[in-house]
Design a protein around this motif. Sequence first.
Motif, PDB file in Angstrom:
ATOM      1  N   GLY A   5       0.791  -1.225   0.000  1.00 17.03           N
ATOM      2  CA  GLY A   5       0.000   0.000   0.000  1.00 17.03           C
ATOM      3  C   GLY A   5       0.820   1.269   0.000  1.00 17.03           C
ATOM      4  N   ASP A   6       2.039   1.221  -0.542  1.00 22.08           N
ATOM      5  CA  ASP A   6       2.848   2.433  -0.591  1.00 22.08           C
ATOM      6  C   ASP A   6       3.255   2.742  -2.037  1.00 22.08           C
ATOM      7  OD1 ASP A   6       4.422   4.606  -0.019  1.00 22.08           O
ATOM      8  OD2 ASP A   6       6.083   3.460   0.818  1.00 22.08           O
ATOM      9  N   PRO A   7       2.286   3.161  -2.877  1.00 16.35           N
ATOM     10  CA  PRO A   7       2.625   3.424  -4.276  1.00 16.35           C
ATOM     11  C   PRO A   7       3.656   4.544  -4.419  1.00 16.35           C
ATOM     12  CG  PRO A   7       0.385   4.153  -3.800  1.00 16.35           C
ATOM     13  CD  PRO A   7       0.876   3.410  -2.596  1.00 16.35           C
ATOM     14  N   HIS A   8       3.623   5.534  -3.503  1.00 13.08           N
ATOM     15  CA  HIS A   8       4.582   6.635  -3.611  1.00 13.08           C
ATOM     16  C   HIS A   8       6.005   6.147  -3.328  1.00 13.08           C
ATOM     17  CE1 HIS A   8       1.212   9.250  -4.099  1.00 13.08           C
ATOM     18  NE2 HIS A   8       0.709   8.915  -2.923  1.00 13.08           N
ATOM     19  N   GLY A   9       6.136   5.237  -2.361  1.00 14.09           N
ATOM     20  CA  GLY A   9       7.440   4.646  -2.049  1.00 14.09           C
ATOM     21  C   GLY A   9       7.966   3.867  -3.249  1.00 14.09           C
ATOM     22  N   ALA A  10       7.054   3.129  -3.891  1.00 16.43           N
ATOM     23  CA  ALA A  10       7.440   2.343  -5.072  1.00 16.43           C
ATOM     24  C   ALA A  10       7.916   3.296  -6.165  1.00 16.43           C
ATOM     25  CB  ALA A  10       6.243   1.516  -5.551  1.00 16.43           C
ATOM     26  N   ARG A  11       7.203   4.408  -6.299  1.00 20.00           N
ATOM     27  CA  ARG A  11       7.560   5.410  -7.315  1.00 20.00           C
ATOM     28  C   ARG A  11       8.949   5.995  -7.034  1.00 20.00           C
ATOM     29  NH1 ARG A  11       5.143   9.501 -10.544  1.00 20.00           N
ATOM     30  NH2 ARG A  11       6.889  10.523 -11.572  1.00 20.00           N
ATOM     31  N   ARG A  12       9.239   6.308  -5.771  1.00 17.12           N
ATOM     32  CA  ARG A  12      10.552   6.882  -5.422  1.00 17.12           C
ATOM     33  C   ARG A  12      11.677   5.923  -5.803  1.00 17.12           C
ATOM     34  NH1 ARG A  12       7.681   8.973  -0.978  1.00 17.12           N
ATOM     35  NH2 ARG A  12       8.198   7.171   0.311  1.00 17.12           N
ATOM     36  N   LEU A  13      11.425   4.657  -5.551  1.00 18.74           N
ATOM     37  CA  LEU A  13      12.429   3.647  -5.879  1.00 18.74           C
ATOM     38  C   LEU A  13      12.651   3.582  -7.392  1.00 18.74           C
ATOM     39  CD1 LEU A  13      13.840   1.796  -3.823  1.00 18.74           C
ATOM     40  CD2 LEU A  13      12.400  -0.047  -4.640  1.00 18.74           C
TER      41      LEU A  13
ATOM     42  N   ASP B 262      -4.946   0.939  -7.963  1.00 21.45           N
ATOM     43  CA  ASP B 262      -5.529   0.184  -6.836  1.00 21.45           C
ATOM     44  C   ASP B 262      -5.828   1.086  -5.649  1.00 21.45           C
ATOM     45  OD1 ASP B 262      -5.453  -2.133  -8.195  1.00 21.45           O
ATOM     46  OD2 ASP B 262      -3.641  -2.935  -7.253  1.00 21.45           O
ATOM     47  N   HIS B 263      -5.064   2.180  -5.519  1.00 22.87           N
ATOM     48  CA  HIS B 263      -5.288   3.086  -4.397  1.00 22.87           C
ATOM     49  C   HIS B 263      -6.131   4.283  -4.780  1.00 22.87           C
ATOM     50  CE1 HIS B 263      -1.977   0.625  -2.910  1.00 22.87           C
ATOM     51  NE2 HIS B 263      -2.514   0.875  -1.730  1.00 22.87           N
ATOM     52  N   GLY B 264      -6.757   4.202  -5.934  1.00 26.85           N
ATOM     53  CA  GLY B 264      -7.655   5.275  -6.362  1.00 26.85           C
ATOM     54  C   GLY B 264      -6.920   6.526  -6.809  1.00 26.85           C
ATOM     55  N   LEU B 265      -5.596   6.429  -7.005  1.00 28.22           N
ATOM     56  CA  LEU B 265      -4.813   7.608  -7.412  1.00 28.22           C
ATOM     57  C   LEU B 265      -4.748   7.650  -8.943  1.00 28.22           C
ATOM     58  CD1 LEU B 265      -2.056   7.034  -4.706  1.00 28.22           C
ATOM     59  CD2 LEU B 265      -3.768   8.849  -4.678  1.00 28.22           C
ATOM     60  N   HIS B 266      -5.915   7.889  -9.540  1.00 29.48           N
ATOM     61  CA  HIS B 266      -6.014   7.761 -11.002  1.00 29.48           C
ATOM     62  C   HIS B 266      -5.203   8.812 -11.736  1.00 29.48           C
ATOM     63  CE1 HIS B 266      -9.859   5.987  -9.379  1.00 29.48           C
ATOM     64  NE2 HIS B 266      -9.156   4.974  -9.817  1.00 29.48           N
ATOM     65  N   LEU B 267      -5.206  10.038 -11.212  1.00 33.87           N
ATOM     66  CA  LEU B 267      -4.446  11.086 -11.905  1.00 33.87           C
ATOM     67  C   LEU B 267      -2.946  10.845 -11.783  1.00 33.87           C
ATOM     68  CD1 LEU B 267      -6.607  14.235 -11.168  1.00 33.87           C
ATOM     69  CD2 LEU B 267      -6.462  12.888 -13.272  1.00 33.87           C
TER      70      LEU B 267
ATOM     71  N   LYS C 139      -8.059   1.761 -17.154  1.00 35.83           N
ATOM     72  CA  LYS C 139      -8.895   1.622 -15.970  1.00 35.83           C
ATOM     73  C   LYS C 139      -8.902   2.952 -15.204  1.00 35.83           C
ATOM     74  CE  LYS C 139      -9.538  -1.221 -11.868  1.00 35.83           C
ATOM     75  NZ  LYS C 139      -9.151  -2.449 -11.180  1.00 35.83           N
ATOM     76  N   ALA C 140      -7.726   3.600 -15.142  1.00 35.33           N
ATOM     77  CA  ALA C 140      -7.636   4.900 -14.461  1.00 35.33           C
ATOM     78  C   ALA C 140      -8.535   5.917 -15.164  1.00 35.33           C
ATOM     79  CB  ALA C 140      -6.190   5.388 -14.437  1.00 35.33           C
ATOM     80  N   CYS C 141      -8.574   5.853 -16.512  1.00 34.35           N
ATOM     81  CA  CYS C 141      -9.450   6.774 -17.260  1.00 34.35           C
ATOM     82  C   CYS C 141     -10.905   6.468 -16.965  1.00 34.35           C
ATOM     83  CB  CYS C 141      -9.221   6.633 -18.766  1.00 34.35           C
ATOM     84  SG  CYS C 141      -7.595   7.141 -19.290  1.00 34.35           S
TER      85      CYS C 141
END
Length: 701
Positions: free
Chosen positions: A106-114, A135-140, A167-169
């Motif tokens: 549940g840490d998409p931002h952490g994954a992004r930083r990596l 999955d975390h509703g962060l579509h934008l 799916k995000a769209c």
Amino acid sequence: MIAAVVQPPALLSVIRSSNPTPLSLLFLTRAASHRSYGLSAVPHNAGGRHDEDCHNSPLVRAVDRCRSPSSLPALRALHSTLHHHPLLLSHPAVQIKLIRALAACGDPHGARRLFDASPAKKTVFFNIIIRSYVDHGLHLHALSFFVDGTLRHQLKADNYTFPCVLKACAASNHLCGGIQIHGAVTKLCLDSDLFVGNTLIAVYARCGRFSDASQMFDEMPKRDVVSWNAMIAGYAKHGQFERALDLCKEMVAQQNPTPDSGTLASILPAMSRTEIANVELMRKLFDEMSNKNIVSWNAMIAIYANNSMPREAVDLFSKMEIAGIEPDAVTLASILPACGDSSAFTLGRRIHQLIEMKRMRPNLVLENALMDMYANCGCLKTAREIFDSMNWKDVVSWNSIISAYGMHGHGLDAIAFFDQMVKSGIKPDSIAFLSIISACSHAGLVNQGKHYFNLMTEHYHLSPTIEHYACMVDLLARSGNLNEAYDFIIEMPIKPNERVWGALLNACRIYSNMEIGLNAADHLFKLVPEQSGYYVLLSNIYARAGRWEEVMVVREMMINKGIKKLPGCSKVELWNDVHTFYIGDRIHPRSKEIYEKLDVLMVRLKELGYVTETETALHDVEEEDKEGHLLVHSEKLAVAFMLINTSPETPIRITMNLRMCLDCHQAMKLISSITQREITIKDTNRFHHFVCGVCSCGDYW
DNA sequence: TTAGGGTTAG
């Protein structure tokens, strides 16, 4: 070369554990930072051997096992330990495991930083992060990351990337983005891919572009149940209920593909207040479904709950529990309103315990549903406790508490909540106004009710619905302003319906207004000729005026049309069982004791001046037995039954299928006084809370 | 990898 280090047994069990706890993993990482466990022995240039070492490393294997948010602290500790092993950390296989684990925890931002820090950017990393955002509703975030990845890092999107971004769209109703991505998909010849095609259908259907969705659907080289469900969901979401149903029926008729749990969930919006035949069709699909999952159970429960079939919803929930399916937050939020509607208080309370036990709070939707359940089961105090304990409240929470106080007759409290809601910065919606006007109506607060109606239209610019008009007619008419109510109906910009005329007719009965009453009845008999209640109301108006000939005429009309009066029925819960009583009922196993108790009560009541209110009932032949005696109303039987079965301090809760009559209301006040019992009766209109001879409705209902 | 499920009035 990995040194053969002897592992301490406790640590070994942690490393081998398939389900690491945060604590056990923290232990592992602390230990690992002090010992080598072979990691420092990783050769600097071992080639293929290096790969093997990466996978065999206990640290990396521990990373792999982090799969849920509860493992996030442990994962972060493992990550920081890996910084002591730069070679291992820089290996693409380790990086993908870390990114995947961060996403799963549940840490998409952490994954992004990596990802940003990684020199080796691969499409597979890209896909994992996009999916995590979605999955975390962060579509934008997902969409901007997709653009960034393809343009800046020249990453090639593939057949795994597109379903996720599309799916995000779809989820954010971003049609323009969807169309642009469709262009990219076509250039890459990926539009024939089943997964990509299905998400394109979803984008178009969810955004209401049915011609484009249909074109995609028709031109796909291969379709599956997801393709059908995406179309059905689009129609259902946009109110095209018939088309959604037709498509579902077409799929059933073709027997290919087989409807699944997704079909039930997709069609759900079209199943709100639908025909019983459609509910039965969905139940048939559900029963025939070979791979039922939590979504199918939840959808079927919601279909029952949305169609005023709370008993069926509760029964299905029991079957789900027997089948060993563990309910989730969605199940509980769907079943709670059904508990409230059917006064299944025991089950409602058990669900509350379950929510606390499983630590499912805070959950806004669940808490709103819980509060509503308590209010609808007559426990205003507990509903209030839930409301006060909520960390976060939305407009639904406020609407629920306003309507709770309103239906329990506390109009001024409801007004205070409404004003508090506005002060807290929440904008009242259409249902907030319905709740507050209804609260004013129950409490006879005519001027306040008018004020809120004007506030809604003039300040908030909300168009009143037919429900608001019905509520206003009730407010005006029940307070005795029958002419004003009639004029209000005449000036309504929309055609008055059954509820509007019904509210007026009911008030005409209370105030014995023959002229307006006949007018209202005339409209009602045209609108709903089969509805027995309105014939009964009209007959009561005639009876009050002593016009017995007309009473007989109404009765004959009912007989000629084959309209049966709905028999009065009351339900009570005792020790997990629901006991049902009908008017004049003698079939209950404890009937003899019930009538004996009632006889004793009646003697006491008469000593206190109680006189049976027979004015309207006397000539109501369906309420007489063969000897011409008046039959005892069901709520009196229910209260006697509870009095002989429960201890003196137990409050009595009764749910009825009709409005309470004047006679029973008078009797209940006195019974509450002589027995010192709290009696709560929920009729089809509101709650009556009898304490020490006084009713919360203040005799205004 | 894709679709899809929850709360408020009367």
